[in-house]
Design a protein around this motif. Sequence first.
Motif, PDB file in Angstrom:
ATOM      1  N   ARG A  70       0.647  -1.225   0.358  1.00 56.17           N
ATOM      2  CA  ARG A  70       0.434  -0.158  -0.151  1.00 56.17           C
ATOM      3  C   ARG A  70       0.722   1.217   0.022  1.00 56.17           C
ATOM      4  NH1 ARG A  70      -0.263  -2.528   4.951  1.00 56.17           N
ATOM      5  NH2 ARG A  70      -2.225  -3.016   4.830  1.00 56.17           N
ATOM      6  N   TYR A 126       3.806   0.504  -3.163  1.00 54.77           N
ATOM      7  CA  TYR A 126       2.673   0.412  -3.614  1.00 54.77           C
ATOM      8  C   TYR A 126       2.375   1.269  -5.089  1.00 54.77           C
ATOM      9  CZ  TYR A 126      -1.650  -0.745  -6.821  1.00 54.77           C
ATOM     10  OH  TYR A 126      -2.321  -0.984  -8.061  1.00 54.77           O
ATOM     11  N   ASP A 147      -2.068 -10.075   2.757  1.00 60.54           N
ATOM     12  CA  ASP A 147      -2.930 -10.368   2.153  1.00 60.54           C
ATOM     13  C   ASP A 147      -3.319  -8.283   0.583  1.00 60.54           C
ATOM     14  OD1 ASP A 147      -5.017 -11.614   3.028  1.00 60.54           O
ATOM     15  OD2 ASP A 147      -5.808 -10.998   4.640  1.00 60.54           O
ATOM     16  N   ALA A 148      -2.312  -8.091   1.504  1.00 54.74           N
ATOM     17  CA  ALA A 148      -2.174  -6.707   1.193  1.00 54.74           C
ATOM     18  C   ALA A 148      -1.009  -6.964  -0.001  1.00 54.74           C
ATOM     19  CB  ALA A 148      -1.185  -5.267   2.382  1.00 54.74           C
ATOM     20  N   GLY A 159      -0.616  -9.321  -1.334  1.00 51.94           N
ATOM     21  CA  GLY A 159      -1.757 -10.382  -2.765  1.00 51.94           C
ATOM     22  C   GLY A 159      -2.524  -9.380  -3.242  1.00 51.94           C
ATOM     23  N   HIS A 160      -2.968  -8.415  -2.649  1.00 52.35           N
ATOM     24  CA  HIS A 160      -4.283  -7.518  -3.045  1.00 52.35           C
ATOM     25  C   HIS A 160      -3.767  -6.822  -4.391  1.00 52.35           C
ATOM     26  CE1 HIS A 160      -7.820  -5.083  -3.748  1.00 52.35           C
ATOM     27  NE2 HIS A 160      -6.958  -3.881  -4.117  1.00 52.35           N
ATOM     28  N   LYS A 170      -1.907  -8.201  -7.458  1.00 59.26           N
ATOM     29  CA  LYS A 170      -3.432  -8.579  -8.397  1.00 59.26           C
ATOM     30  C   LYS A 170      -3.604  -7.436  -9.259  1.00 59.26           C
ATOM     31  CE  LYS A 170      -7.980 -10.312  -7.938  1.00 59.26           C
ATOM     32  NZ  LYS A 170      -8.923 -10.988  -7.121  1.00 59.26           N
ATOM     33  N   THR A 171      -3.914  -6.468  -8.239  1.00 61.33           N
ATOM     34  CA  THR A 171      -4.671  -5.288  -9.168  1.00 61.33           C
ATOM     35  C   THR A 171      -3.382  -4.981 -10.099  1.00 61.33           C
ATOM     36  OG1 THR A 171      -5.320  -4.545  -6.687  1.00 61.33           O
ATOM     37  CG2 THR A 171      -4.594  -2.657  -8.451  1.00 61.33           C
ATOM     38  N   GLU A 221      -4.288  -7.243 -12.873  1.00 59.87           N
ATOM     39  CA  GLU A 221      -5.297  -6.395 -13.644  1.00 59.87           C
ATOM     40  C   GLU A 221      -4.927  -5.498 -14.805  1.00 59.87           C
ATOM     41  OE1 GLU A 221      -7.941  -6.327  -9.987  1.00 59.87           O
ATOM     42  OE2 GLU A 221      -8.878  -8.408 -10.482  1.00 59.87           O
TER      43      GLU A 221
END
Length: 304
Positions: A17, A21, A42-43, A45-46, A49-50, A53
């Motif tokens: 983040r 990020y 989780d952060a 991985g997200h 993923k972002t 995408e």
Amino acid sequence: MSIDLTGKVAVVTGSGRGLGYAYAAALARAGAAVVVNDLDADAAGHAAKTIGEAGGRAVAEAVAVGTAQAADRLVERAVTAFGRLDVMVTNAGILRDRVLWKMTDEDFDAVLTTHLRGTFTCARAAAVRMREQGEGGSLITVGSPAGQRGNFGQTNYAAAKAGIAAMVRTWSMELARSSITVNAVVPVAATAMTETIPAFAPYAEAMRQGKPLPDFLRKGEGFGTVDDCAALVPFLASDAARGITGQCVGIGGDRLALWSHPQETATAYADGGWTPEDIATVWESALGRHQESVGIPAPRIPEE
């Protein structure tokens, strides 16, 4: 000039983040494959993923930086996932703010472990891999105005960031023959860290409400969003920055700046050496008028 990092592989610590990020996403947009690291799985991985995408290539690796084992794990993840390592961005950090007489050993050690030791271990592991590859590379550390000027309540953080600047200058000499550049980004942005500064807090809140920052902050103070700071990282990782090393480069809002290195600003001489009385006599006329200011200046808010 187009900044194209296609074929390059980067690790960005603390990139689940915030600023980290933003750095990882900017590297991916420029074509680099990225290992996203964060203590929070989780952060991480997200974030990965972002980035994926959005058309980038990224994998996540959740580990707390600081130890040699964690650094080796991050480098190995880059090599296993993408075949090599070209860029190491040491962004991970924490805060444990206290004034000197209230700061505990644990407060001090935690911040130094993450910021200073984490930068050292990750840079060392990256340098070993880059030297083995024999094709150069980029170490990009993250400094702070607190490390350049000090900041009230941040003994640990300021010491770590000052140490990072010193390591950058040292490593730039040691790694020059290996064509590995070493620089520090000195960002100024609205983050969880800067929002603790009272003068910036209302503007950070206004940004969350979608309001633009005034020019006196974006230009005069060089204060903006995390995305405003992101462009410097892919630039320093690119071939366009091959001749830049050992530097602390500030960025924030609309401002880009080069920080000076510490140097003597005034001198005096005494034949045969100095006594305390001699120093007292000459101080005001020779050195005292050149004493440096300290601290991060508060924003100069214009009168309405």
